[in-house]
Design an enzyme around this catalytic site. Sequence first.
Site, mmCIF file in Angstrom:
data_model
loop_
_atom_site.group_PDB
_atom_site.id
_atom_site.type_symbol
_atom_site.label_atom_id
_atom_site.label_comp_id
_atom_site.label_asym_id
_atom_site.label_seq_id
_atom_site.Cartn_x
_atom_site.Cartn_y
_atom_site.Cartn_z
ATOM 1 N N CYS A 59 -23.135 4.881 -1.165
ATOM 2 C CA CYS A 59 -22.729 6.820 -0.921
ATOM 3 C C CYS A 59 -23.109 8.147 0.211
ATOM 4 O O CYS A 59 -23.709 8.501 -1.107
ATOM 5 C CB CYS A 59 -21.376 7.058 -2.099
ATOM 6 S SG CYS A 59 -20.297 8.137 -1.943
ATOM 7 N N CYS A 106 -15.052 5.535 5.553
ATOM 8 C CA CYS A 106 -15.993 5.137 5.825
ATOM 9 C C CYS A 106 -16.065 3.512 4.406
ATOM 10 O O CYS A 106 -15.768 2.665 3.916
ATOM 11 C CB CYS A 106 -16.757 6.067 4.579
ATOM 12 S SG CYS A 106 -18.330 6.126 4.544
ATOM 13 N N CYS A 139 -22.209 -3.925 -1.103
ATOM 14 C CA CYS A 139 -21.745 -4.944 -2.501
ATOM 15 C C CYS A 139 -22.559 -6.065 -1.891
ATOM 16 O O CYS A 139 -22.300 -7.004 -1.151
ATOM 17 C CB CYS A 139 -20.231 -5.266 -2.518
ATOM 18 S SG CYS A 139 -19.708 -6.414 -3.544
ATOM 19 N N CYS A 191 -15.156 12.346 -0.825
ATOM 20 C CA CYS A 191 -15.566 10.642 -0.253
ATOM 21 C C CYS A 191 -14.814 10.641 1.400
ATOM 22 O O CYS A 191 -14.055 11.372 1.883
ATOM 23 C CB CYS A 191 -13.899 9.591 -0.980
ATOM 24 S SG CYS A 191 -13.734 8.067 -0.014
ATOM 25 N N CYS A 220 -20.240 -7.314 -12.073
ATOM 26 C CA CYS A 220 -20.682 -5.918 -11.406
ATOM 27 C C CYS A 220 -22.414 -5.774 -11.645
ATOM 28 O O CYS A 220 -23.080 -6.071 -11.154
ATOM 29 C CB CYS A 220 -20.433 -4.912 -10.788
ATOM 30 S SG CYS A 220 -19.475 -4.493 -10.106
ATOM 31 N N ASP A 256 0.881 -1.422 -0.313
ATOM 32 C CA ASP A 256 -0.094 0.336 -0.043
ATOM 33 C C ASP A 256 0.727 1.333 0.095
ATOM 34 O O ASP A 256 0.498 2.160 -0.910
ATOM 35 C CB ASP A 256 -0.977 0.095 0.660
ATOM 36 C CG ASP A 256 -1.907 1.214 1.104
ATOM 37 O OD1 ASP A 256 -2.199 1.630 -0.073
ATOM 38 O OD2 ASP A 256 -2.387 1.401 1.845
ATOM 39 N N CYS A 301 -19.877 2.017 0.912
ATOM 40 C CA CYS A 301 -19.718 0.990 -0.652
ATOM 41 C C CYS A 301 -18.870 0.020 -0.174
ATOM 42 O O CYS A 301 -20.018 -0.603 -0.765
ATOM 43 C CB CYS A 301 -18.584 1.903 -1.556
ATOM 44 S SG CYS A 301 -17.256 2.311 -1.319
ATOM 45 N N CYS A 319 -25.997 -3.885 -10.864
ATOM 46 C CA CYS A 319 -25.733 -3.421 -9.793
ATOM 47 C C CYS A 319 -25.501 -2.246 -9.499
ATOM 48 O O CYS A 319 -24.097 -1.925 -10.650
ATOM 49 C CB CYS A 319 -25.138 -4.528 -9.060
ATOM 50 S SG CYS A 319 -25.017 -3.634 -7.105
ATOM 51 N N CYS A 329 -23.479 -0.336 -4.535
ATOM 52 C CA CYS A 329 -22.585 0.504 -4.186
ATOM 53 C C CYS A 329 -22.209 2.011 -4.297
ATOM 54 O O CYS A 329 -22.287 2.930 -3.785
ATOM 55 C CB CYS A 329 -20.686 0.001 -4.098
ATOM 56 S SG CYS A 329 -20.021 -0.211 -6.409
#
Length: 385
Positions: free
Chosen positions: A209, A252, A259, A225, A199, A145, A255, A202, A205
């Site tokens: 938000c 947060c 799913c 965000c 996906c 990361d 989203c 759909c 997500c």
Amino acid sequence: MPEAHRDDKEQRRRDNLTEFVRAESAAKGFDLCRITRPDAIPDAKQRLGEFIEAGRHGTMEWMAETRERRGDPMTLWSEVRSVVVFGLNYAPDEDPRSILEKPDRAAISVYARNRDYHDVIKGRLKEIATRFAARAGADVKVFVDTAPVMEKPLAAAAGLGWQGKHTNLVSRTHGSWLFLGTMFTTADLAVDKPENDHCGSCRACLDACPTAAFPAPYQIDARRCISYLTIEHKGPIDPDLRVLIGNRIYGCDDCLAACPWNKFASSASEMKLQAREELKEPSIAFLLTLDDAAFRAFFSGSPVKRIGRDRFVRNVLIAAGNSGEKTLIPQCRTLVDDVSPVVRGMAVWALSRLMETGEFSAFAAQRAEESDDDVRNEWRLAGVN
């Protein structure tokens, strides 16, 4: 040596090394391990450039500064031949959105409720890399990361999942709850097929938000965000967005939690990633009392600690202002005198939400003349001239 025999020998070596790294991955507790080539994400550089040019990275200048290396793994390390991507499940044992109905409690993102995942994953990757390098006689580098590596596109190319409409990785077996880490190596390994996008039509997500941070499916504007606002953004938060943040004080999960693929995810088995009880639903009243030393002690080992006490209390004051809990007024009044300008300013905003109009006006009249520019700006935003 005949060429066909040499090719067979190389194929066996490739297969043996591939099986070795998969076995090491499982032994170290990773849930998924797939392999791809460094040139498997040719569109990533362009997508990243468009994201930055549109200003959607907000104040994350490091993204612009590292865009060349980030957009192409071979720019980061030209000798790399294979990229091994590891996935570690961190799914919660309940829907994390349930805390949003408890305004006196603070919501901390699932990933930050225990040990810092960077430490957990990187230590294991280093062990795998050491053993693999000794077996393969190859060079290796591991990333989690913090390096300029686009883990999500690489994970999709390797077949761990696909990037959903929320731009995060979605796994058919673990939903949206996967930590990612990568091992770059000069060894030639057998690669896996990428996963298809599942996906469909759909948009759960996107609709989940709170701040409408998705301009379109598969696109995100970090400036709206909540994860960016509460973690990366250092200054005051846009007043129009504060009310939408609710009681989310660090990150947060909306989203991710929305799913439908999460129905296949089992809760995390790694003890270091299971939520500490005191971080599941901490009270806003308690968090408002934290000075720097208490903040560091309470969040010892947690990624929350990296944003620092001042930014953290700024977030808690937003939650306080949104709570409707008048019992928090004395603490917010105290924080108007805090040493941090961003804390002082947000304390004013919280009071403007919690106090009755007359009470707040009287308090403002008493304090406005004593305030610095940051706090005076909050008085103005609250309608006090």
